[in-house]
Design a protein around this motif. Structure first.
Motif, short mmCIF file in Angstrom:
data_model
loop_
_atom_site.label_atom_id
_atom_site.label_comp_id
_atom_site.label_asym_id
_atom_site.label_seq_id
_atom_site.Cartn_x
_atom_site.Cartn_y
_atom_site.Cartn_z
N CYS A 244 0.85 -1.18 0.00
CA CYS A 244 0.00 0.00 0.00
C CYS A 244 0.89 1.24 0.00
CB CYS A 244 -0.91 0.01 1.22
SG CYS A 244 -2.19 1.25 1.07
N CYS A 246 0.12 4.12 1.11
CA CYS A 246 -0.32 5.14 2.07
C CYS A 246 0.85 5.54 2.99
CB CYS A 246 -1.49 4.63 2.91
SG CYS A 246 -1.12 3.25 3.99
N CYS A 276 -6.48 3.70 6.70
CA CYS A 276 -6.32 3.59 5.25
C CYS A 276 -7.37 2.60 4.73
CB CYS A 276 -4.92 3.11 4.89
SG CYS A 276 -4.76 2.70 3.14
N TYR A 278 -7.44 0.97 2.08
CA TYR A 278 -6.87 -0.17 1.35
C TYR A 278 -6.28 -1.22 2.28
CZ TYR A 278 -7.10 2.61 -2.92
OH TYR A 278 -7.53 3.35 -3.99
N CYS A 279 -5.40 -0.76 3.21
CA CYS A 279 -4.65 -1.74 4.00
C CYS A 279 -5.08 -1.74 5.47
CB CYS A 279 -3.16 -1.48 3.87
SG CYS A 279 -2.65 0.06 4.62
ZN LIG Z 1 -2.67 1.75 3.18
#
Ligand SMILES: [Zn+2]
Length: 301
Positions: A244, A246, A276, A278-279
Motif C-alpha cells: 500500500c 499510504c 487507510c 486499502y490496508c
Molecule cells: Zn494503506
C-alpha cells in the motif's frame, strides 16, 4: 569434500525455497514471426495479503480476484512510469471496488458492499460505473476511460475495452484455484508484412481454443503448449507484491481536503484516528498537526 556436500545441500535448500517463492509473478512474452505479444500472471501471496482484512461474500470472490489480477496485466502494457486504477462505483449494494497496480506491479485494492449482500457480481455491477484511470508519473492529469459493463463478466469487459476503446485487438483468460489466481493477456499489434499477418491470423484463432485451467501448468508450459509450432520468447519474470502506498504525508493531504469544522469536531483525546481504506493501517494525527494543516500555526517541516 565436506564443504562441497554442505554447499550442495545449501543449494538444494535454496532452490526449494525459490520454487516455493515463485507464486507471484508476471511475465511478458512475444510470439516470434507474429504480431502477438502479451503477458501472463500468477498470484497467490499478494492476493491473500490484499484480501486479508476485506470481507468479500463468496459469490463475489472470483470476480474480485479477476479485477485484482487484471490490474498488473494492464500495467504490464504501459510504456511509462506510473500505474492504473480500476474503479467500480455502484449505486445500491455494490458501493465500491478499487484495484490498483503500478508499473512495478505493487498491487492494492478494496471492496465495499452493503451488509449481507446476496446478489451475484453480474447483478451487482449492472448499475455501476466502471472506470480505468491511467496515471503517467510525469503528467498532471491522469487519463480516464469508461469500461462498458455489458454482461458484467470481467473477461469480456476488459477485452471489449481494449479492443474497442484502445483499438488493440485483445483476448484475456482467467483461471483460479482455491489459493491462486492466473491470467493471460494476448494483444495483436499492427503487422509489419504479409507473412506476419498470415501467421498472426492463424494463431489468433488458436487462442480461442485455450483451456484456461491449463494456466496452472506454469507460464512456459502453458505458452509452449499453445504455440507448439512457434517460437515463444518469454521475457524476465517480475514479482507482484501487495504494497500500500499510504503514508502520514498522504493522510495530512486527505485531511486538508476535508471540511475544517468536520475535522475539528472529530478530535478526541487531542487527536483523530484515520484508517487507510486499502490496508486498514491506522494513522493518528494530533490536534497540533491539524492546526498546522489548516494554517493555525506555522507549517509542518
Ligand atoms: Zn494503506
Amino acid at each position: 569434500m565436506r564443504m562441497i556436500l554442505i554447499t550442495s545441500k545449501l543449494f538444494n535448500y535454496l532452490s526449494c525455497y525459490n520454487l516455493t517463492m515463485k507464486t507471484d509473478l508476471i511475465t511478458r512474452f512475444v510470439i516470434n514471426k507474429s504480431s502477438i505479444r502479451g503477458n501472463i500472471i500468477r498470484i497467490k501471496n499478494s492476493l491473500a495479503q490484499l484480501k486479508k482484512s476485506l470481507e468479500i461474500p463468496e459469490q463475489v470472490v472470483s470476480s474480485f480476484n479477476e479485477i485484482v489480477t487484471v490490474c498488473p496485466m494492464l500495467a504490464a502494457t504501459l510504456k511509462f512510469e506510473g500505474g492504473l486504477i480500476l474503479q467500480i462505483q455502484g449505486k445500491k449494494s455494490l458501493k465500491l471496488i478499487i484495484a490498483e497496480s503500478d508499473n512495478d506491479f505493487k498491487i492494492r485494492g478494496t471492496i465495499k458492499l452493503a451488509d449481507n449482500t446476496k446478489e451475484s457480481f453480474q447483478d451487482l455491477i449492472q448499475d455501476a460505473i466502471v472506470a480505468l484511470t491511467v496515471i503517467h508519473k510525469d503528467q498532471k492529469t491522469p487519463y480516464q476511460g469508461i469500461i462498458e459493463v455489458g454482461s458484467g463478466e470481467i473477461k469480456s469487459m476488459i477485452e471489449h475495452y481494449l479492443t474497442q476503446s484502445m483499438q488493440i485487438k485483445s483476448k484475456v483468460f482467467f483461471h483460479q484455484t482455491n489459493t491462486e489466481s492466473f491470467g493471460v493477456l494476448f494483444q495483436e499489434l499492427p503487422h509489419e508484412n504479409e507473412e506476419q499477418r498470415l501467421i498472426t491470423e492463424s494463431l489468433w484463432n488458436d487462442i480461442d481454443l485455450i483451456k484456461p485451467d491449463t494456466l496452472s501448468d506454469g507460464h512456459e508450459e502453458f505458452l509452449k503448449n499453445i504455440f507448439s509450432q512457434n517460437d515463444v520468447q518469454i521475457f524476465e519474470e517480475h514479482s507482484v507484491e501487495h504494497e500500500c502506498s499510504c503514508n502520514q504525508e498522504k493522510i495530512y493531504k486527505t485531511i486538508s481536503l476535508i471540511q475544517e469544522n468536520e475535522i475539528y469536531s472529530s478530535i478526541k483525546n487531542n487527536c483523530i484516528e484515520m484508517v487507510c481504506e486499502y490496508c486498514q493501517k491506522k494513522y493518528t494525527v494530533t490536534k497540533e498537526e491539524i492546526d498546522i494543516i489548516f494554517n493555525k500555526t506555522q507549517r509542518l517541516n
